[in-house]
Write a protein that holds these residues in place. Structure first.
Motif, PDB file in Angstrom:
ATOM      1  N   THR A 185       0.720  -1.271   0.023  1.00 60.45           N
ATOM      2  CA  THR A 185       0.041  -0.176  -0.010  1.00 60.45           C
ATOM      3  C   THR A 185       0.958   1.175   0.001  1.00 60.45           C
ATOM      4  O   THR A 185       2.042   1.091   0.381  1.00 60.45           O
ATOM      5  CB  THR A 185      -0.890  -0.002   1.330  1.00 60.45           C
ATOM      6  OG1 THR A 185      -0.122   0.129   2.559  1.00 60.45           O
ATOM      7  CG2 THR A 185      -1.725  -1.240   1.345  1.00 60.45           C
ATOM      8  N   SER A 238       0.913   3.559   2.070  1.00 56.04           N
ATOM      9  CA  SER A 238       1.139   3.752   3.495  1.00 56.04           C
ATOM     10  C   SER A 238       2.190   2.904   4.093  1.00 56.04           C
ATOM     11  O   SER A 238       2.597   3.121   5.096  1.00 56.04           O
ATOM     12  CB  SER A 238      -0.108   3.575   4.354  1.00 56.04           C
ATOM     13  OG  SER A 238      -0.836   2.559   4.379  1.00 56.04           O
ATOM     14  N   LYS A 251       2.103  -0.949   4.279  1.00 55.57           N
ATOM     15  CA  LYS A 251       1.543  -2.111   4.446  1.00 55.57           C
ATOM     16  C   LYS A 251       1.902  -2.958   3.415  1.00 55.57           C
ATOM     17  O   LYS A 251       1.896  -2.606   1.919  1.00 55.57           O
ATOM     18  CB  LYS A 251       0.069  -2.305   4.877  1.00 55.57           C
ATOM     19  CG  LYS A 251      -0.308  -1.400   5.886  1.00 55.57           C
ATOM     20  CD  LYS A 251      -1.738  -1.495   6.450  1.00 55.57           C
ATOM     21  CE  LYS A 251      -1.993  -0.479   7.846  1.00 55.57           C
ATOM     22  NZ  LYS A 251      -3.407  -0.748   7.993  1.00 55.57           N
ATOM     23  N   ARG A 252       2.183  -4.308   3.594  1.00 58.17           N
ATOM     24  CA  ARG A 252       2.530  -5.313   2.758  1.00 58.17           C
ATOM     25  C   ARG A 252       1.857  -6.768   2.873  1.00 58.17           C
ATOM     26  O   ARG A 252       1.796  -7.137   3.961  1.00 58.17           O
ATOM     27  CB  ARG A 252       4.037  -5.496   2.692  1.00 58.17           C
ATOM     28  CG  ARG A 252       4.873  -6.671   1.699  1.00 58.17           C
ATOM     29  CD  ARG A 252       6.149  -6.680   2.001  1.00 58.17           C
ATOM     30  NE  ARG A 252       7.013  -5.446   1.592  1.00 58.17           N
ATOM     31  CZ  ARG A 252       7.361  -5.266   0.393  1.00 58.17           C
ATOM     32  NH1 ARG A 252       7.251  -6.125  -0.626  1.00 58.17           N
ATOM     33  NH2 ARG A 252       8.171  -4.177   0.132  1.00 58.17           N
ATOM     34  N   LEU A 260      -5.947  -6.937   1.928  1.00 59.44           N
ATOM     35  CA  LEU A 260      -5.131  -5.751   2.175  1.00 59.44           C
ATOM     36  C   LEU A 260      -5.665  -4.688   1.109  1.00 59.44           C
ATOM     37  O   LEU A 260      -5.796  -3.338   1.515  1.00 59.44           O
ATOM     38  CB  LEU A 260      -3.603  -5.874   1.889  1.00 59.44           C
ATOM     39  CG  LEU A 260      -2.685  -4.846   1.754  1.00 59.44           C
ATOM     40  CD1 LEU A 260      -2.525  -4.669   3.386  1.00 59.44           C
ATOM     41  CD2 LEU A 260      -1.423  -5.152   1.478  1.00 59.44           C
TER      42      LEU A 260
END
Length: 205
Positions: free
Chosen positions: A63, A65, A67-68, A102
């Protein structure tokens, strides 16, 4: 101004296309950096190669931001995923639950009519692996048709069996498509940024 290729209608979304490895995701990163530095709110996701001993073993979803999550792994590196996975593209087993967990919350956020920020939402990419997810397909269609944010995304070049959603996007008159090549990839960022800015302004009205 930001016009679709046909010139018949002002575009509301921007998509990049081109062969694998041409640099679409690199351009997405550069465009995100410029937009953020201009104060434009950006959200969404991009795909990133995962390598082991210099060998590509799959792709992750990341993402904006930070996040993975796992998108896919080769059969030899997928572990338990290889046994429970019903979705495959070539040598890759696709981890659909990880992808949806996600990505779907991000897309549902942009579909919210109460989202007054009118962000730019990165969707990299709208490809064969991602299109195993029906909720993803539905969310992308809602965003394309809705009054929300501007999509900055990527789609693959036509190859093999047509991907229905990709062909829909390719034929839309409210989408600006940039065909990325070796000749233009190093000097097209500002044009992409300008198109996204124009589309975002249109979506705010």
């Amino acid at each position: 101004m930001c016009f679709a290729r046909q010139g018949a209608k002002m575009a509301r979304h921007v998509l990049l296309t081109g062969p694998p490895g041409i640099g679409k995701t690199t351009l997405i990163h550069k465009t995100i950096d410029v937009l953020k530095s201009s104060g434009v709110p950006v959200d969404g996701f991009y795909t990133e190669e995962v390598r082991k001993d210099r060998r590509r073993i799959g792709f992750d979803v990341v993402t904006v931001s930070g996040k993975r999550g796992t998108l896919s792994r080769t059969s030899s590196d997928s572990g338990s995923l290889n046994h429970r996975c019903a979705y495959r593209v070539g040598q890759y087993a696709v981890d659909l639950p990880s992808f949806e967990c996600l990505v779907l919350p991000l897309l549902r956020k942009v579909s919210d009519r109460n989202d007054t920020e009118k962000k730019v939402y990165v969707i990299d990419e709208i490809g064969k692996m991602e299109l195993f997810s029906e909720p993803f397909i539905q969310s992308v269609r809602q965003i394309l048709d809705g009054p929300g944010g501007t999509i900055l995304g990527t789609i693959p070049i036509p190859k093999g069996k047509p991907l229905e959603l990709v062909e829909e996007i390719r034929s839309r008159k409210d989408v600006k498509i940039f065909n990325i090549t070796k000749d233009n990839r190093n000097n097209i960022v500002q044009e992409i940024v300008a198109s996204v800015q124009d589309c975002r302004e249109l979506n705010r009205n």
